[in-house]
Design a protein around this motif. Structure first.
Motif, PDB file in Angstrom:
ATOM      1  N   UNK A  65       0.835  -1.197   0.000  1.00  0.00           N
ATOM      2  CA  UNK A  65       0.000   0.000   0.000  1.00  0.00           C
ATOM      3  C   UNK A  65       0.873   1.250   0.000  1.00  0.00           C
ATOM      4  N   UNK A  66       0.237   2.394  -0.227  1.00  0.00           N
ATOM      5  CA  UNK A  66       0.954   3.660  -0.178  1.00  0.00           C
ATOM      6  C   UNK A  66       1.595   3.792   1.204  1.00  0.00           C
ATOM      7  N   UNK A  67       2.837   4.223   1.219  1.00  0.00           N
ATOM      8  CA  UNK A  67       3.584   4.344   2.467  1.00  0.00           C
ATOM      9  C   UNK A  67       4.448   3.133   2.761  1.00  0.00           C
ATOM     10  N   UNK A  68       4.145   1.990   2.129  1.00  0.00           N
ATOM     11  CA  UNK A  68       4.963   0.795   2.332  1.00  0.00           C
ATOM     12  C   UNK A  68       6.284   0.912   1.586  1.00  0.00           C
ATOM     13  N   UNK A  92       3.178   0.804  -3.404  1.00  0.00           N
ATOM     14  CA  UNK A  92       4.294   1.031  -2.477  1.00  0.00           C
ATOM     15  C   UNK A  92       4.993   2.347  -2.816  1.00  0.00           C
ATOM     16  N   UNK A  93       5.390   3.068  -1.785  1.00  0.00           N
ATOM     17  CA  UNK A  93       6.038   4.363  -1.968  1.00  0.00           C
ATOM     18  C   UNK A  93       7.532   4.249  -2.225  1.00  0.00           C
ATOM     19  N   UNK A 147      12.964   8.995   3.364  1.00  0.00           N
ATOM     20  CA  UNK A 147      11.940   9.109   2.316  1.00  0.00           C
ATOM     21  C   UNK A 147      10.540   9.235   2.922  1.00  0.00           C
ATOM     22  N   UNK A 148      10.288   8.531   4.017  1.00  0.00           N
ATOM     23  CA  UNK A 148       8.953   8.585   4.618  1.00  0.00           C
ATOM     24  C   UNK A 148       8.632   9.965   5.178  1.00  0.00           C
ATOM     25  N   UNK A 149       9.660  10.752   5.480  1.00  0.00           N
ATOM     26  CA  UNK A 149       9.468  12.114   5.959  1.00  0.00           C
ATOM     27  C   UNK A 149       9.720  13.155   4.859  1.00  0.00           C
TER      28      UNK A 149
END
Length: 158
Positions: A65-68, A92-93, A147-149
């Motif tokens: 999912x998005x954010x994975x 997936x991000x 990357x998540x931030x």
């Protein structure tokens, strides 16, 4: 008895913010994936390792999912190209593969034209110079966290 003036509360260098983060989905059980699991779990990320690198349940079983983040830790896995195609086509991000620069070039050529190829980080991780599994895993988890931030990573100074 006189009261002593209270000192101001100490400022901590961390935040209690517990933002939701995606999962880290890793293909192949090996020393690097074990270190990714340990480091990422320590920083509060959920990690799922798919130990089978050929004929296993595949990435679709996890519904990225998005954010994975999806990380291929075994570039020689027989199903590596299909695993990466599936990851790139997913929501997936972050999608990355452990590989030497030479192997990365060959894999990029093999994946040419695949939808989502611009998401692929190969070789995976930040350039920390590490050689051992723990050091390599640290560079990958650091890249995923950055990357998540929405950050590029790198030093905080200057």
């Amino acid at each position: 008895m006189s009261e002593q003036p209270s000192s101001p509360p100490r400022e901590q260098p961390w935040s209690e913010d517990t933002s939701e983060h995606g999962r880290i989905l890793v293909l192949s059980a090996n020393p690097i994936s074990a270190a990714i699991d340990s480091i990422a779990t320590t920083v509060g990320r959920e990690v799922i390792v798919l130990p089978e690198d050929d004929g296993g349940p595949g990435l679709a079983s996890l519904s990225p999912a998005e954010g994975d983040a999806v990380v291929l830790c075994d570039h020689d896995a027989p199903d590596a190209p299909q695993f990466l195609r599936d990851a790139l086509a997913s929501s997936a991000s972050y999608v990355a593969m452990m590989a030497s620069r030479r192997r990365a070039e060959r894999m990029l050529a093999e994946l040419a034209g695949a939808p989502g190829l611009e998401k692929l980080r190969v070789p995976a991780g930040h350039n920390l110079g590490g050689k051992g599994p723990g050091e390599i895993a640290l560079s990958v988890v650091a890249e995923i966290v950055a990357e998540s931030y929405g950050r590029p990573g790198g030093p905080l100074r200057g």
